[in-house]
Write an enzyme that holds these catalytic residues in place. Structure first.
Site, PDB file in Angstrom:
ATOM      1  N   HIS A 123     -41.160 -62.535 -54.871  1.00  0.00           N
ATOM      2  CA  HIS A 123     -42.264 -62.723 -53.915  1.00  0.00           C
ATOM      3  C   HIS A 123     -43.482 -63.178 -54.718  1.00  0.00           C
ATOM      4  CE1 HIS A 123     -40.094 -59.162 -52.176  1.00  0.00           C
ATOM      5  NE2 HIS A 123     -40.504 -59.561 -50.989  1.00  0.00           N
ATOM      6  N   ASP A 151     -45.224 -60.340 -56.614  1.00  0.00           N
ATOM      7  CA  ASP A 151     -44.504 -59.731 -57.746  1.00  0.00           C
ATOM      8  C   ASP A 151     -44.908 -60.380 -59.057  1.00  0.00           C
ATOM      9  OD1 ASP A 151     -42.973 -58.648 -55.674  1.00  0.00           O
ATOM     10  OD2 ASP A 151     -41.351 -60.111 -55.930  1.00  0.00           O
ATOM     11  N   GLU A 196     -34.194 -62.251 -43.029  1.00  0.00           N
ATOM     12  CA  GLU A 196     -33.531 -61.013 -43.451  1.00  0.00           C
ATOM     13  C   GLU A 196     -33.746 -59.948 -42.377  1.00  0.00           C
ATOM     14  OE1 GLU A 196     -34.207 -59.915 -47.539  1.00  0.00           O
ATOM     15  OE2 GLU A 196     -33.997 -57.791 -47.058  1.00  0.00           O
ATOM     16  N   GLU A 207     -28.718 -57.475 -45.799  1.00  0.00           N
ATOM     17  CA  GLU A 207     -28.829 -56.424 -46.817  1.00  0.00           C
ATOM     18  C   GLU A 207     -28.007 -55.211 -46.404  1.00  0.00           C
ATOM     19  OE1 GLU A 207     -32.625 -55.822 -48.620  1.00  0.00           O
ATOM     20  OE2 GLU A 207     -32.373 -53.657 -48.664  1.00  0.00           O
ATOM     21  N   HIS A 263     -30.009 -52.336 -44.870  1.00  0.00           N
ATOM     22  CA  HIS A 263     -30.582 -52.649 -43.559  1.00  0.00           C
ATOM     23  C   HIS A 263     -29.501 -52.576 -42.475  1.00  0.00           C
ATOM     24  CE1 HIS A 263     -33.971 -55.190 -45.641  1.00  0.00           C
ATOM     25  NE2 HIS A 263     -33.836 -53.973 -46.140  1.00  0.00           N
ATOM     26  N   ASP A 302     -28.296 -59.353 -49.728  1.00  0.00           N
ATOM     27  CA  ASP A 302     -29.062 -58.457 -50.592  1.00  0.00           C
ATOM     28  C   ASP A 302     -28.169 -57.253 -50.822  1.00  0.00           C
ATOM     29  OD1 ASP A 302     -31.254 -60.017 -50.881  1.00  0.00           O
ATOM     30  OD2 ASP A 302     -32.669 -58.650 -49.911  1.00  0.00           O
ATOM     31  N   ASP A 350     -34.532 -46.519 -46.325  1.00  0.00           N
ATOM     32  CA  ASP A 350     -34.003 -47.635 -47.109  1.00  0.00           C
ATOM     33  C   ASP A 350     -34.192 -47.313 -48.589  1.00  0.00           C
ATOM     34  OD1 ASP A 350     -32.999 -50.180 -47.485  1.00  0.00           O
ATOM     35  OD2 ASP A 350     -34.927 -51.174 -47.236  1.00  0.00           O
ATOM     36  N   ASP A 371     -32.461 -48.248 -51.213  1.00  0.00           N
ATOM     37  CA  ASP A 371     -32.227 -49.353 -52.160  1.00  0.00           C
ATOM     38  C   ASP A 371     -31.611 -48.899 -53.478  1.00  0.00           C
ATOM     39  OD1 ASP A 371     -33.240 -51.218 -50.349  1.00  0.00           O
ATOM     40  OD2 ASP A 371     -35.261 -51.177 -51.185  1.00  0.00           O
ATOM     41  N   ASP A 383     -31.115 -56.391 -54.453  1.00  0.00           N
ATOM     42  CA  ASP A 383     -32.368 -55.844 -53.919  1.00  0.00           C
ATOM     43  C   ASP A 383     -32.262 -54.326 -54.074  1.00  0.00           C
ATOM     44  OD1 ASP A 383     -34.704 -55.320 -52.680  1.00  0.00           O
ATOM     45  OD2 ASP A 383     -34.304 -56.484 -50.878  1.00  0.00           O
TER      46      ASP A 383
HETATM   47  C1  XLS Z   1     -37.222 -54.741 -47.868  1.00  0.00           C
HETATM   48  C2  XLS Z   1     -36.596 -56.043 -48.046  1.00  0.00           C
HETATM   49  C3  XLS Z   1     -37.271 -56.953 -49.046  1.00  0.00           C
HETATM   50  C4  XLS Z   1     -36.784 -58.351 -48.852  1.00  0.00           C
HETATM   51  C5  XLS Z   1     -37.667 -59.400 -49.409  1.00  0.00           C
HETATM   52  O1  XLS Z   1     -36.673 -53.827 -47.271  1.00  0.00           O
HETATM   53  O2  XLS Z   1     -35.266 -55.853 -48.382  1.00  0.00           O
HETATM   54  O3  XLS Z   1     -37.053 -56.490 -50.345  1.00  0.00           O
HETATM   55  O4  XLS Z   1     -35.515 -58.522 -49.389  1.00  0.00           O
HETATM   56  O5  XLS Z   1     -38.931 -59.377 -48.845  1.00  0.00           O
HETATM   57 NI    NI Z   2     -33.911 -57.249 -49.064  1.00  0.00          NI
HETATM   58 NI    NI Z   3     -34.469 -53.417 -48.162  1.00  0.00          NI
END
Ligand code: XLS
Ligand code: NI
Ligand code: NI
Length: 433
Positions: free
Chosen positions: A99, A102, A230, A266, A269, A294, A305, A307, A337
């Site tokens: 992004h 980042d 996404e 993802e 998600h 992702d 979430d 991750d 991700d």
């Molecule tokens: C957040 C999202 C983010 C996207 C990119 O939950 O997964 O990381 O992949 O903005």
């Molecule tokens: Ni993501």
């Molecule tokens: Ni995410």
């Protein structure tokens, strides 16, 4: 060279019996799986935000990571870029993703933020040319800064819509400049906290217009990559408009964009939306919008979430099974991700997390390929629908309720159920994972 990863060797494939930690046991980039190199199947990307920008906070505490580049100057951003590309090299990652926020410090104005982004992405371009990885996708962070707290394209304030559109333009420019293969839009705060203050219809109209402008701009500048949305059902907002693949597809159709935009799915998600990862992948493939993934994992006991890095081979095998059935990735890939746990403070934790995840994905891919090559799962699926191959079944779909009723009477139809063989198929899957 920085000394952040000092003492950590380049990770290479050493086979399943290797005893060292810093190796790949299953990810062998050159190994051919179903006619394609493993590296070209998986198309791994490392994400900048979790690996290099995330400070380790949770709702009960702030920063745990003390990275030497955590500051808001261009010098910090340049040090971060050096460390990032060293990490990509150590892991042999073919791609990365980022992004805007980042990679560059926020400027005092929009113009200064844009200049910072241009300067850093010029440095990326040099590092990429010098043998660094390619860019899987770029994106704009339209959710962290307080100006986006009520959304970006769906913000009640038109000035925020404008700021967001201009930000996406600069991020698309950066992605195009770096030869990015996709551009992602995750609608982080495109949703609502309460219906009491929300004009839902108007917000969706604005979001559709915004996306149409993004697609128009892609064609205007000649960007050949894929635009990806996404989906995520909630978090940070209570309800997000891009809830899941089905919702996104309906939205795309409404604005005539279903041939222009695909989805970036993802794992976490999908779980938040009450689906499985493979459900979302299979649905996207069947609708012709499967773009990229992702890769991560949610903790099944926590409702958010998280991750985590992936580590469940059977789940990943089913996910890649859907990707392979759909013909594999085109411009998409496997973006991690995923973030370290906040107690994983060391530089080596970053490397081992990715190396392990790459191995897990490699095992999943190989299992998926073996299931497809074995053919029994697909044969069983075909057999289940075999009745539909008959000409009279196809003809029925051209008929109407009257003609079908006449046929039911004429043939004295009395359909007899047969087994769907679920356990037999599950047993078959377990032979491969
Ligand atoms: C957040 C999202 C983010 C996207 C990119 O939950 O997964 O990381 O992949 O903005
Ligand atoms: Ni993501
Ligand atoms: Ni995410």
């Amino acid at each position: 060279m920085t000394d952040f990863f000092a003492g950590i060797p380049q990770i290479t494939y050493q086979g399943p019996d290797a005893t060292e930690d810093f190796v790949f046991r299953h990810y062998n980039p050159d190994e051919v799986v179903m006619g394609r190199r493993m590296e070209d199947h998986l198309r791994f990307a490392i994400c900048y935000w979790h690996s290099l920008a995330w400070p380790g906070g949770d709702p009960f505490g702030g920063q745990t990571f003390l990275r030497p580049w955590f500051g808001d100057t261009m010098a910090d951003a340049k040090l971060k870029a050096d460390v990032a590309f060293e990490m990509f090299r150590i892991l042999g990652a073919p791609y990365f993703c980022f992004h805007d926020v980042d990679v560059r410090p926020e400027g005092a104005s929009f113009a200064e933020s844009t200049r910072n982004l241009e300067e850093i992405t010029d440095i990326f371009a040099e590092k990429m040319q010098a043998g660094g990885p390619k860019l899987l996708w770029g994106t704009a962070n339209l959710f962290s800064n307080r100006r986006f707290m009520a959304g970006a394209a769906t913000n009640p304030d038109p000035d925020v819509f404008a700021y967001s559109a201009a930000t996406v333009k600069t991020c698309m420019d950066a992605t195009y400049k770096l030869g990015g293969e996709n551009y992602v839009l995750w609608g982080g705060r495109e949703g609502y906290e309460t219906l009491l203050n929300t004009d839902l219809g108007r917000e969706l109209d604005h979001m559709g217009r915004f996306l149409s402008m993004v697609v128009d701009y892609k064609h205007k500048i000649g960007f050949k990559g894929t635009i990806l949305i996404e989906p995520k059902p909630q978090e940070p907002t209570k309800h997000q408009y891009d809830y899941d693949v089905a919702t996104v597809f309906g939205f795309l159709q409404r604005f005539g964009l279903e041939k222009e935009v695909k989805v970036n799915i993802e794992q976490g998600h999908a779980i938040l939306a009450g689906h499985s990862f493979e459900h979302e992948l299979a649905l996207a493939a069947s609708l012709g919008v499967l773009g990229s993934i992702d890769m991560n994992r949610n903790d099944y006991q926590c409702g958010w979430d998280t991750d985590h890095f992936p580590n469940n081979v059977p789940e990943i095998a089913l996910a890649y099974y859907e990707v392979l059935r759909a013909g594999g990735f085109d411009t998409g890939g496997t973006n991690f991700d995923a973030k370290l746990r906040r107690q994983s403070l060391d530089a080596e934790d970053l490397i081992l997390a990715h190396a392990g995840a790459m191995d897990v994905c490699a095992r999943g891919l190989k299992a998926a390929a073996a299931m497809l090559e074995d053919g029994r799962l697909e044969a069983a699926r075909q057999a289940r629908y075999a009745g539909w191959d008959k000409p009279e079944a196809k003809a029925m779909l051209q008929g109407d309720l009257d003609s079908i009723t006449a046929d039911v009477l004429a043939r004295g139809l009395d359909p007899q159920p047969c087994s769907a063989k679920q356990e037999r198929l599950e047993n078959l899957v377990n032979r491969f994972v």
